[in-house]
Design a protein around this motif. Structure first.
Motif, PDB file in Angstrom:
ATOM      1  N   ILE A 113       0.901  -1.155   0.144  1.00 16.91           N
ATOM      2  CA  ILE A 113      -0.032  -0.039  -0.043  1.00 16.91           C
ATOM      3  C   ILE A 113       0.884   1.238   0.050  1.00 16.91           C
ATOM      4  O   ILE A 113       0.615   2.310  -0.662  1.00 16.91           O
ATOM      5  CB  ILE A 113      -0.944  -0.050   1.082  1.00 16.91           C
ATOM      6  CG1 ILE A 113      -1.711  -1.101   1.175  1.00 16.91           C
ATOM      7  CG2 ILE A 113      -1.760   1.631   1.363  1.00 16.91           C
ATOM      8  CD1 ILE A 113      -2.791  -1.496   2.526  1.00 16.91           C
ATOM      9  N   HIS A 116       2.614   1.466  -3.431  1.00 18.49           N
ATOM     10  CA  HIS A 116       1.826   2.602  -4.492  1.00 18.49           C
ATOM     11  C   HIS A 116       1.576   3.886  -4.164  1.00 18.49           C
ATOM     12  O   HIS A 116       1.616   4.793  -5.022  1.00 18.49           O
ATOM     13  CB  HIS A 116       0.539   1.584  -4.476  1.00 18.49           C
ATOM     14  CG  HIS A 116       0.579   0.645  -5.357  1.00 18.49           C
ATOM     15  ND1 HIS A 116       0.473   0.528  -6.724  1.00 18.49           N
ATOM     16  CD2 HIS A 116       0.880  -0.931  -5.140  1.00 18.49           C
ATOM     17  CE1 HIS A 116       0.802  -0.863  -7.179  1.00 18.49           C
ATOM     18  NE2 HIS A 116       0.968  -1.397  -6.151  1.00 18.49           N
ATOM     19  N   LEU A 117       1.286   4.243  -2.786  1.00 22.26           N
ATOM     20  CA  LEU A 117       1.232   5.488  -2.474  1.00 22.26           C
ATOM     21  C   LEU A 117       2.287   6.387  -2.555  1.00 22.26           C
ATOM     22  O   LEU A 117       2.287   7.700  -3.217  1.00 22.26           O
ATOM     23  CB  LEU A 117       0.868   5.546  -1.014  1.00 22.26           C
ATOM     24  CG  LEU A 117      -0.712   5.412  -0.499  1.00 22.26           C
ATOM     25  CD1 LEU A 117      -0.943   5.628   0.806  1.00 22.26           C
ATOM     26  CD2 LEU A 117      -1.772   6.539  -1.351  1.00 22.26           C
ATOM     27  N   CYS A 186     -12.727  -9.781  -7.397  1.00 25.77           N
ATOM     28  CA  CYS A 186     -12.550  -8.536  -6.826  1.00 25.77           C
ATOM     29  C   CYS A 186     -13.246  -7.437  -7.731  1.00 25.77           C
ATOM     30  O   CYS A 186     -13.780  -6.474  -7.578  1.00 25.77           O
ATOM     31  CB  CYS A 186     -11.154  -8.100  -7.085  1.00 25.77           C
ATOM     32  SG  CYS A 186     -10.404  -6.697  -6.296  1.00 25.77           S
TER      33      CYS A 186
ATOM     34  N   MET B   1      -2.195  -4.881  -7.593  1.00 18.35           N
ATOM     35  CA  MET B   1      -2.565  -4.323  -6.261  1.00 18.35           C
ATOM     36  C   MET B   1      -3.840  -4.968  -5.663  1.00 18.35           C
ATOM     37  O   MET B   1      -4.846  -4.766  -6.755  1.00 18.35           O
ATOM     38  CB  MET B   1      -2.453  -2.869  -6.204  1.00 18.35           C
ATOM     39  CG  MET B   1      -2.799  -2.277  -4.941  1.00 18.35           C
ATOM     40  SD  MET B   1      -2.334  -0.428  -4.888  1.00 18.35           S
ATOM     41  CE  MET B   1      -2.263  -0.025  -3.184  1.00 18.35           C
ATOM     42  N   LYS B   2      -4.039  -5.451  -4.779  1.00 21.94           N
ATOM     43  CA  LYS B   2      -5.302  -5.954  -4.513  1.00 21.94           C
ATOM     44  C   LYS B   2      -6.357  -4.944  -4.079  1.00 21.94           C
ATOM     45  O   LYS B   2      -5.944  -3.802  -3.860  1.00 21.94           O
ATOM     46  CB  LYS B   2      -5.004  -6.638  -3.188  1.00 21.94           C
ATOM     47  CG  LYS B   2      -4.221  -8.210  -3.307  1.00 21.94           C
ATOM     48  CD  LYS B   2      -4.424  -8.894  -2.086  1.00 21.94           C
ATOM     49  CE  LYS B   2      -3.300 -10.168  -2.087  1.00 21.94           C
ATOM     50  NZ  LYS B   2      -1.925  -9.552  -1.684  1.00 21.94           N
ATOM     51  N   CYS B   3      -7.632  -5.221  -4.535  1.00 23.76           N
ATOM     52  CA  CYS B   3      -8.765  -4.278  -4.446  1.00 23.76           C
ATOM     53  C   CYS B   3      -8.658  -3.622  -2.984  1.00 23.76           C
ATOM     54  O   CYS B   3      -8.717  -2.434  -3.002  1.00 23.76           O
ATOM     55  CB  CYS B   3     -10.007  -5.081  -4.491  1.00 23.76           C
ATOM     56  SG  CYS B   3     -11.252  -3.992  -4.843  1.00 23.76           S
ATOM     57  N   ILE B   4      -8.385  -4.533  -1.856  1.00 23.51           N
ATOM     58  CA  ILE B   4      -8.854  -4.071  -0.535  1.00 23.51           C
ATOM     59  C   ILE B   4      -7.396  -2.938  -0.236  1.00 23.51           C
ATOM     60  O   ILE B   4      -7.622  -2.030   0.434  1.00 23.51           O
ATOM     61  CB  ILE B   4      -8.869  -4.971   0.482  1.00 23.51           C
ATOM     62  CG1 ILE B   4      -8.991  -4.793   2.007  1.00 23.51           C
ATOM     63  CG2 ILE B   4      -7.576  -6.037   0.593  1.00 23.51           C
ATOM     64  CD1 ILE B   4     -10.667  -3.975   2.028  1.00 23.51           C
ATOM     65  N   GLU B   5      -6.283  -3.288  -0.835  1.00 26.85           N
ATOM     66  CA  GLU B   5      -4.905  -2.452  -0.411  1.00 26.85           C
ATOM     67  C   GLU B   5      -5.450  -1.299  -1.181  1.00 26.85           C
ATOM     68  O   GLU B   5      -5.089  -0.044  -0.451  1.00 26.85           O
ATOM     69  CB  GLU B   5      -3.738  -3.104  -1.154  1.00 26.85           C
ATOM     70  CG  GLU B   5      -3.357  -4.357  -0.309  1.00 26.85           C
ATOM     71  CD  GLU B   5      -2.318  -5.206  -1.086  1.00 26.85           C
ATOM     72  OE1 GLU B   5      -1.980  -4.767  -2.010  1.00 26.85           O
ATOM     73  OE2 GLU B   5      -1.744  -6.104  -0.409  1.00 26.85           O
ATOM     74  N   GLN B   6      -6.056  -1.178  -2.344  1.00 24.88           N
ATOM     75  CA  GLN B   6      -6.302   0.071  -2.966  1.00 24.88           C
ATOM     76  C   GLN B   6      -6.984   0.967  -2.319  1.00 24.88           C
ATOM     77  O   GLN B   6      -7.007   2.197  -2.070  1.00 24.88           O
ATOM     78  CB  GLN B   6      -6.631   0.118  -4.358  1.00 24.88           C
ATOM     79  CG  GLN B   6      -7.553   1.192  -5.017  1.00 24.88           C
ATOM     80  CD  GLN B   6      -8.872   1.141  -5.342  1.00 24.88           C
ATOM     81  OE1 GLN B   6      -9.210   0.069  -4.495  1.00 24.88           O
ATOM     82  NE2 GLN B   6      -9.278   1.833  -5.858  1.00 24.88           N
ATOM     83  N   LEU B   7      -8.025   0.421  -1.470  1.00 20.48           N
ATOM     84  CA  LEU B   7      -9.147   0.939  -0.565  1.00 20.48           C
ATOM     85  C   LEU B   7      -8.585   1.486   0.564  1.00 20.48           C
ATOM     86  O   LEU B   7      -8.887   2.747   0.890  1.00 20.48           O
ATOM     87  CB  LEU B   7     -10.128  -0.048  -0.323  1.00 20.48           C
ATOM     88  CG  LEU B   7     -11.765   0.616   0.013  1.00 20.48           C
ATOM     89  CD1 LEU B   7     -12.128   1.287  -1.248  1.00 20.48           C
ATOM     90  CD2 LEU B   7     -12.362  -0.517   0.261  1.00 20.48           C
ATOM     91  N   ILE B   8      -7.553   0.881   0.829  1.00 17.48           N
ATOM     92  CA  ILE B   8      -6.998   1.461   2.299  1.00 17.48           C
ATOM     93  C   ILE B   8      -6.042   2.523   1.941  1.00 17.48           C
ATOM     94  O   ILE B   8      -5.952   3.407   2.904  1.00 17.48           O
ATOM     95  CB  ILE B   8      -6.021   0.084   3.015  1.00 17.48           C
ATOM     96  CG1 ILE B   8      -7.298  -0.791   3.527  1.00 17.48           C
ATOM     97  CG2 ILE B   8      -5.182   0.579   4.156  1.00 17.48           C
ATOM     98  CD1 ILE B   8      -6.374  -2.353   3.900  1.00 17.48           C
ATOM     99  N   ALA B   9      -5.394   2.331   0.920  1.00 22.96           N
ATOM    100  CA  ALA B   9      -4.643   3.537   0.440  1.00 22.96           C
ATOM    101  C   ALA B   9      -5.420   4.930   0.273  1.00 22.96           C
ATOM    102  O   ALA B   9      -4.923   5.995   0.524  1.00 22.96           O
ATOM    103  CB  ALA B   9      -4.094   3.283  -0.884  1.00 22.96           C
TER     104      ALA B   9
END
Lengths: 194, 375
Positions: A113, A116-117, A186, B1-9
């Protein structure tokens, strides 16, 4: 370049792919190592060794997820191993290995995470980036304006710009990952509000 | 990138929509511990501190250290080669794979696979000293009102200009690692090899068409019976009337090979020697003429290196010009070894180096910034 192609090229030991590995992962892995080891130079050396080991032993990976999992866990293990030789107390070692549990291919990976950020933050124009970071540190618009000698309006605009850029690109990243992996589950979640 | 990871980001950067917030809330409630996890992650200071640390790491420097390290440990992979050397025809060829044992200070600056072949590139120098870098095609260069030239991929064409009394001279400079083609204002085509220069008038005037060459070029001269075309190249003066030939002055002697037609070769103010197709004139203190197979001499114009019983030192010279790299032959007896073979000029230098090392069992290693060949 897509992740699958990237892994194939890593498996074939293409030099360009290894250069790209540095672009994609090196900084994130060093920051990850810093969770365990305060000394930044030691952290960098450990990360270097992990990558060189992949090259020298011709390691190959079945998927991108397997590859990233390997990277984080190899850095984690190397860090813990280093600390053990430094004579760090058993108690602290336990604390560390529990706080930073091994990365699981299936589970959420916070380092990814951040990776990417941070990549997106890197891409922001310098002033926009600075405003965004101060905002993330909890500073109010007025404080940021005073610190950077800007108008409050400018701060607001730049902040919005940063937010929009990050949001849009995170959406894109997920759509791209879906296109590559064909992850139907997903995709379904996205339709349901993900 | 997993869906939830993007959401957390998005959550971390406070970028969630209402729907997304709801989705994340449900995800948090699914399992115990997730709420605590998210709270820890959301520590704003942590996020910023992490980024500042990330920002300070020098990935480029690390990449360079990595490259240096693996270069010191490089090995050569085995490949099959259609090369042979006169001495090794009957011999069993032993393929040796070795690890280089160079010390840190001699770390090579590049891998053999990275030494790229030459490209089409040249610099055009005008009489007034101004320069045009010719790397892109599809451009028209206007020198003045009446004179222009057009570039295409790897070539430049001069428009037939109107005759002037004292025309301007331009010089086409092709660096090491380059080649370029030019069509002169009379329609004569010249293919210029690496590390060479051609000086020519933008329009020909008078009773002769005269150009100057250093290095190597392949001429296809436009026929004009009334105006001979003369090339001054090193010690040689080549005069002809519509023929195809190759000249090189890389060594002290100028070598002229005639492909078709007829030419006369002379030394400055000396008597002219006529050349027939398939003959080579070596022009030095005198002029020596012999029959040759022209193919190895002009293979470069077809994009190939073709060596026919060629000495390694001469091959190395050729390779250095085309790949723009330094090659050193450490043992004198290797320098005189002769090789025969053909390989595309678009290949990496590693291909040729492998061929050479396998046919004669010599070693090739990159040390610092040059390639060394030794026993």
């Amino acid at each position: 370049m897509n992740n699958k192609g990237f892994i194939q090229r890593i498996n074939k030991r293409e030099l360009d792919a290894f250069k790209e590995l540095y672009d994609r992962y090196y900084r994130t892995l060093v920051v990850y190592a810093a969770n365990f080891i305060d000394d930044g130079d030691v952290g960098e050396d450990l990360v270097q060794e992990v990558i060189i080991n992949i090259w020298e032993h011709r390691l190959s990976f079945s998927s991108y997820a397997a590859f990233t999992t390997y990277l984080y866990n190899a850095v984690r293990n190397a860090s813990l191993n280093y600390l053990k030789h430094q004579g760090v107390t058993q108690k602290y070692m336990e604390y560390l290995s529990q706080t930073y549990s091994p990365v699981d291919e299936e589970a959420v990976n916070d380092e990814e995470i951040y990776r990417h950020l941070f990549k997106l933050i890197d891409e922001l124009p310098p002033r926009c980036r600075e405003i965004f970071l101060l905002h993330m540190e909890g500073k109010k618009n007025e404080e940021i304006a005073a610190m950077l000698q800007l108008s409050v309006e400018t701060v607001k605009t730049q902040k919005k710009r940063a937010m929009a850029y990050i949001r849009d690109n995170l959406d894109k990243a997920v759509l791209l990952a879906l296109a590559i992996n064909g992850g139907k589950a997903c995709f379904f979640e996205i339709l349901n509000g993900c | 990138m997993k869906c939830i990871e993007q959401l957390i980001a998005k959550y971390l950067t406070k970028n969630l929509s209402e729907e997304e917030t709801e989705y994340l809330r449900r995800w948090v409630e699914e399992l115990p511990g997730r709420e605590e996890y998210l709270r820890r992650l959301a520590e704003r200071n942590d996020f910023s501190v992490k980024y500042r640390r990330y920002e300070a790491v020098d990935a480029e420097g690390a990449k360079r250290r990595f490259l240096r390290k693996i270069r010191r440990r490089q090995i050569f992979d085995t490949t099959h080669w259609a090369w042979y050397s006169a001495a090794a025809v009957a011999a069993l060829i032993v393929v040796s794979v070795w690890f280089s044992r160079t010390s840190e200070s001699e770390a090579p600056a590049f891998l053999l696979t990275e030494v790229a072949p030459g490209t089409t590139q040249a610099v055009l120098v005008l009489e007034n000293g101004s320069e045009f870098s010719l790397t892109r095609g599809g451009e028209t260069i206007a020198f003045d009102d009446s004179l222009s030239a057009r570039t295409e991929d790897g070539a430049i064409t001069y428009n037939p200009g109107h005759a002037v009394k004292s025309p301007e001279y331009h010089t086409l400079v092709v660096p090491r690692g380059g080649e370029y083609r030019i069509t002169l204002s009379d329609g004569t085509r010249v293919h210029i090899n690496a590390d060479s220069k051609l000086r020519f008038p933008v329009a020909f005037s008078g009773s002769e068409r005269r150009v100057q060459l250093s290095g190597e070029a392949y001429f296809e001269v436009a026929k004009e019976a009334a105006r001979p075309f003369v090339v001054e190249a090193g010690a040689a003066r080549v005069r002809q009337y519509g023929t195809i030939f190759n000249i090189n002055t890389y060594n002290d002697a100028a070598e002229v090979v005639l492909v078709s037609g007829a030419i006369g070769v002379s030394r400055e103010n000396g008597a002219e020697v006529s050349l027939a197709p398939g003959q080579l004139a070596v022009c030095d203190e005198g002029i020596e003429v012999r029959d040759v197979d022209v193919l190895p001499y002009i293979a470069w114009t077809k994009g190939r290196f073709t060596f026919d019983d060629e000495r390694l030192v001469d091959i190395a010279e050729d390779l250095m010009r085309w790949y723009d790299v330094e090659i050193e032959i450490l043992d004198p007896e290797i320098a005189d070894m002769r090789f025969t073979g053909s390989v595309g000029r678009d290949q990496s230098i590693e291909h040729i180096m492998n061929a050479i090392s396998y046919t004669q069992n010599v070693r090739v290693e990159v040390k610092e910034n040059k390639i060394e060949i030794f026993k």
